[in-house]
Scaffold this motif. Structure first.
Motif, PDB file in Angstrom:
ATOM      1  N   LEU A 198       0.978  -1.339  -0.096  1.00 14.24           N
ATOM      2  CA  LEU A 198      -0.082  -0.023   0.368  1.00 14.24           C
ATOM      3  C   LEU A 198       0.697   0.644  -0.313  1.00 14.24           C
ATOM      4  N   SER A 199       0.591   2.266   0.062  1.00 16.34           N
ATOM      5  CA  SER A 199       0.818   4.134  -0.084  1.00 16.34           C
ATOM      6  C   SER A 199       0.350   4.054   0.972  1.00 16.34           C
ATOM      7  N   LYS A 200       1.475   5.222   1.324  1.00 17.72           N
ATOM      8  CA  LYS A 200       1.770   5.773   2.577  1.00 17.72           C
ATOM      9  C   LYS A 200       0.483   5.439   3.132  1.00 17.72           C
ATOM     10  N   SER A 201       0.102   6.394   2.539  1.00 14.70           N
ATOM     11  CA  SER A 201      -1.591   7.338   2.297  1.00 14.70           C
ATOM     12  C   SER A 201      -2.988   6.135   3.486  1.00 14.70           C
ATOM     13  N   LYS A 202      -2.448   5.189   2.284  1.00 13.82           N
ATOM     14  CA  LYS A 202      -3.646   4.350   2.680  1.00 13.82           C
ATOM     15  C   LYS A 202      -3.276   3.665   3.482  1.00 13.82           C
ATOM     16  N   ALA A 203      -2.035   3.079   3.495  1.00 12.03           N
ATOM     17  CA  ALA A 203      -1.626   2.252   5.180  1.00 12.03           C
ATOM     18  C   ALA A 203      -1.860   2.767   6.424  1.00 12.03           C
ATOM     19  N   ALA A 204      -1.718   4.219   6.613  1.00 13.96           N
ATOM     20  CA  ALA A 204      -2.189   4.988   7.419  1.00 13.96           C
ATOM     21  C   ALA A 204      -3.567   5.053   7.771  1.00 13.96           C
ATOM     22  N   ALA A 205      -4.297   4.798   6.697  1.00  8.97           N
ATOM     23  CA  ALA A 205      -5.267   4.801   7.130  1.00  8.97           C
ATOM     24  C   ALA A 205      -5.965   3.251   7.446  1.00  8.97           C
ATOM     25  N   VAL A 206      -5.263   2.289   6.812  1.00  7.12           N
ATOM     26  CA  VAL A 206      -5.552   1.210   7.252  1.00  7.12           C
ATOM     27  C   VAL A 206      -5.072   0.817   8.799  1.00  7.12           C
ATOM     28  N   VAL A 207      -3.976   1.694   9.866  1.00  8.33           N
ATOM     29  CA  VAL A 207      -3.148   1.623  10.558  1.00  8.33           C
ATOM     30  C   VAL A 207      -4.399   2.364  11.585  1.00  8.33           C
ATOM     31  N   ASP A 208      -4.501   3.487  11.608  1.00  7.36           N
ATOM     32  CA  ASP A 208      -6.081   4.476  12.373  1.00  7.36           C
ATOM     33  C   ASP A 208      -7.200   3.351  12.433  1.00  7.36           C
ATOM     34  N   ALA A 209      -7.534   2.661  10.976  1.00 12.86           N
ATOM     35  CA  ALA A 209      -8.889   1.891  11.432  1.00 12.86           C
ATOM     36  C   ALA A 209      -8.492   0.992  12.996  1.00 12.86           C
ATOM     37  N   ALA A 210      -7.843   0.289  12.545  1.00 15.99           N
ATOM     38  CA  ALA A 210      -6.884  -0.887  12.728  1.00 15.99           C
ATOM     39  C   ALA A 210      -6.641  -0.874  14.172  1.00 15.99           C
ATOM     40  N   ILE A 211      -6.413   0.284  15.008  1.00  7.36           N
ATOM     41  CA  ILE A 211      -6.516   1.029  16.490  1.00  7.36           C
ATOM     42  C   ILE A 211      -7.589   1.597  16.938  1.00  7.36           C
ATOM     43  N   ASP A 212      -8.317   2.083  16.084  1.00  9.20           N
ATOM     44  CA  ASP A 212      -9.702   1.866  16.453  1.00  9.20           C
ATOM     45  C   ASP A 212     -10.403   1.442  16.513  1.00  9.20           C
ATOM     46  N   ARG A 213     -10.325   0.423  15.342  1.00 14.38           N
ATOM     47  CA  ARG A 213     -10.984  -1.244  15.784  1.00 14.38           C
ATOM     48  C   ARG A 213     -10.775  -1.403  17.439  1.00 14.38           C
ATOM     49  N   TRP A 214      -9.726  -0.798  17.967  1.00  9.75           N
ATOM     50  CA  TRP A 214      -9.613  -1.630  19.199  1.00  9.75           C
ATOM     51  C   TRP A 214      -9.764  -0.890  20.036  1.00  9.75           C
TER      52      TRP A 214
END
Length: 296
Positions: free
Chosen positions: A99-115
């Motif tokens: 993934l691009s850095k921006s798309k990866a950042a969105a995935v990581v943010d979603a993972a933290i929010d999910r936790w």
């Protein structure tokens, strides 16, 4: 300066709150989407899987006996730690999933929010799936959810972090302990998660992370008599069928692939929270207080 030596990270397993190498001494190469070498990950053995089950069983009593409120606090602390290492996970997810850095950042943010989302459910799920049952007689009849026990989790293959969080967090939020088989092709975010769990307030053994060949590790876990349930999310159809047959030997609870959906960005609902809960029903006679006849 450009004359520094490269300092490569040594990834290790996370078992019982410690970071062992595989007892076999084996490793395998992990590459990015373009085939570029990233790191050597431990190639776990069946002995590593058995050790992880022992650690998960040892931790189960204390974790399941903790108050739901306390479990929520601990899960939230993990989210805080993940937030502090956000940039590391952005890099690892970008490399793991191409993934691009921006798309990866969105995935990581979603993972933290999910936790965080699952942390908030720890002291609420009992009100949703438990309650008082009407009975014909002078009794209270109360149903309450209890954790199933040790859960083997075959993590998603293609969602190395958001999918990983989505399958681990609900298992431990409800008081179970977990033995996680990380994505075979993208295990590094999972192994890094172990570092976060170790430095949070989560007791050792509540989550154990193994990397290696999915089929090689999942088979002994599915057949293990001290594993109470298995999540097959990361198994393909052929492997899932094989594991389900093995799991039937001691009547494990099984969460089949697809039942809880594979779109990890969607609202997860409560399916995964209730997948590994047992319902305990207690009967208690009503009584009276003094002459008023009021029941208690």
């Amino acid at each position: 300066m450009s004359d520094r030596l490269s300092v490569f990270k040594t990834y290790k397993l996370y078992v019982g709150g410690k970071f062992p190498r595989s007892e076999s001494g084996r490793v395998y190469e992990v590459t990015d989407a373009k085939g570029t070498w990233l790191a050597n990950a431990p190639l776990s053995s069946r002995k590593d899987a058995r050790d992880a089950v022992v650690a998960a069983r040892k931790a189960f009593g204390g974790w399941s006996g903790a108050t739901a409120y306390n479990r929520g606090q601990i899960l939230y602390r993990v989210a805080e730690m993940l937030e502090g290492r956000r940039e590391q996970y952005v890099r690892e997810v970008a490399e793991a999933e191409g993934l691009s850095k921006s798309k990866a950042a969105a995935v990581v943010d979603a993972a933290i929010d999910r936790w965080v989302w699952y942390a908030g459910w720890t002291d609420k799920i009992a009100q949703v799936v438990g309650g008082a049952n009407p009975v014909a007689g002078p009794f209270f009849n109360l149903s309450t959810p209890e954790p199933t026990g040790v859960v083997a989790v075959v993590a998603p293959q293609d969602s190395s972090f958001l999918g990983l969080v989505s399958v681990i967090a609900p298992v431990i939020a409800t008081g179970n302990t977990a033995v996680v088989v990380a994505s075979e092709k993208a295990p590094l975010p999972a192994l890094s998660l172990g570092e976060v769990l170790a430095t949070s307030d989560l007791p050792g053994g509540v989550v154990n992370v193994l990397s290696g060949r999915t089929a090689e590790l999942a088979a002994p876990l599915a057949a293990h008599q001290d594993v109470n349930a298995i999540d097959l999310t990361g198994a393909d159809a052929a492997l899932a069928k094989e594991l389900e047959i093995a799991a039937a030997d001691n009547m494990k609870r099984v969460l089949r692939p697809g039942r809880a959906g594979t779109d990890f960005a969607a609202d997860p609902g409560t399916v995964r929270l209730t997948a590994f809960l047992e319902t305990k029903t207690v009967w208690h006679p009503t009584g009276s207080l003094g002459a008023s006849g009021s029941s208690y």
